[in-house]
Design a protein around this motif. Sequence first.
Motif, mmCIF file in Angstrom:
data_model
loop_
_atom_site.group_PDB
_atom_site.id
_atom_site.type_symbol
_atom_site.label_atom_id
_atom_site.label_comp_id
_atom_site.label_asym_id
_atom_site.label_seq_id
_atom_site.Cartn_x
_atom_site.Cartn_y
_atom_site.Cartn_z
ATOM 1 N N THR A 192 0.830 -1.208 0.000
ATOM 2 C CA THR A 192 0.000 0.000 0.000
ATOM 3 C C THR A 192 0.865 1.259 0.000
ATOM 4 O O THR A 192 0.478 2.277 -0.578
ATOM 5 C CB THR A 192 -0.956 0.004 1.204
ATOM 6 O OG1 THR A 192 -0.215 -0.193 2.421
ATOM 7 C CG2 THR A 192 -1.992 -1.098 1.072
ATOM 8 N N SER A 235 -8.785 -0.121 3.041
ATOM 9 C CA SER A 235 -8.384 1.078 3.776
ATOM 10 C C SER A 235 -7.880 2.149 2.822
ATOM 11 O O SER A 235 -8.160 3.340 2.984
ATOM 12 C CB SER A 235 -7.294 0.717 4.793
ATOM 13 O OG SER A 235 -6.822 1.859 5.466
ATOM 14 N N SER A 238 -10.835 3.833 1.211
ATOM 15 C CA SER A 238 -11.514 4.786 2.082
ATOM 16 C C SER A 238 -10.735 6.091 2.190
ATOM 17 O O SER A 238 -11.311 7.165 2.377
ATOM 18 C CB SER A 238 -11.708 4.177 3.481
ATOM 19 O OG SER A 238 -10.455 3.953 4.112
ATOM 20 N N LYS A 239 -9.437 5.992 2.041
ATOM 21 C CA LYS A 239 -8.593 7.187 2.094
ATOM 22 C C LYS A 239 -8.717 7.996 0.817
ATOM 23 O O LYS A 239 -8.660 9.228 0.844
ATOM 24 C CB LYS A 239 -7.135 6.769 2.320
ATOM 25 C CG LYS A 239 -6.162 7.922 2.472
ATOM 26 C CD LYS A 239 -4.766 7.401 2.787
ATOM 27 C CE LYS A 239 -3.772 8.550 2.952
ATOM 28 N NZ LYS A 239 -2.410 8.052 3.268
#
Length: 323
Positions: A192, A235, A238-239
């Motif tokens: 990520t 995640s 969502s960011k």
Amino acid sequence: MASATLFILFILQACACLFFYTTGAQANITFSTIFSFGDSILDTGMNNNLPSGRCNYPPYGRDFLGKVATGRFCNGKIPTDLIVEALGIKDIVPAYLKPDLQSKDLLTSVGFASGGSGIDLLTSSTLLQYVKDYIAKLTEVAGEEKAKANIANSLVLMSVGKNDIGVSYTGGARKLQYTFPAYCAQLVTWSTTFLEQLYALGAQRFSVLIARSCSMTTNVGAQMYNNLLKAGIASLQSKHSDAKLVFFDIFTPLDSITSNPQQFGFQNANLGCCGGVVSCLPFTTLVCPEASTYVFWDSLHPTERTYRIVVSDVLKKTLSGFS
């Protein structure tokens, strides 16, 4: 080559294959460029510049254009090439470090994937610097505005996890540094983080495809990694509210082929077409006469015909989700 070993290795490979792409808002999605990152399944010749993990020798490339061994772990084209071919971008993807890389290649597609590497390479400054250098060259050739648009409308493929789990951890020193759950979590963090770096370099609007949860009751470790990876990518979405995530599954069609090879016109799913315990032995003559009858080219990598079936299946199921 044991079938069980191949089964496990390709679970790891398939369940760690990430596909990132940036699109416009048009109904019919098109891609201007394709980029690939990761290991041997996507390597179009970057490995030629490494001291080990090379395959730029016969019989590799026996059925490739010009019958040349380019560094692809296959008898012919690999998924990177087949995807750009299917999308109508170009015929093959050159490696970024190819000595005679052309300006037109900068505009259409280049490969950064390297056989034998894992996500550790993605965390190094070397690969990120390659990408920055590429952007600088692209800007010089096309101008800043077109370069940005080209990157924004790109398809970026990333395959990670197979070498990290199957080599670096299972057979390497990572066991001394991490428990397996901690190592899986670290792999996801590295992945990520690299994607965030790509985002910062211009991929402002992108959708994300990751391998969906595979049927891997016989491989709890790979399942653990896959679940953590899914959570990490969620995640990330969502960011970045503009992200769209779709699971990209290459395991199911490959498993179907290895389980029922005759149904797909293959005669052998247990042995590689060429000799060698892992890779084809350099310049060996112990090669099957017709690779299209074999599921695997060497003991780890499928033949071009197998890849064609897998890529066709995946794109057929996935492209409709891009609009």
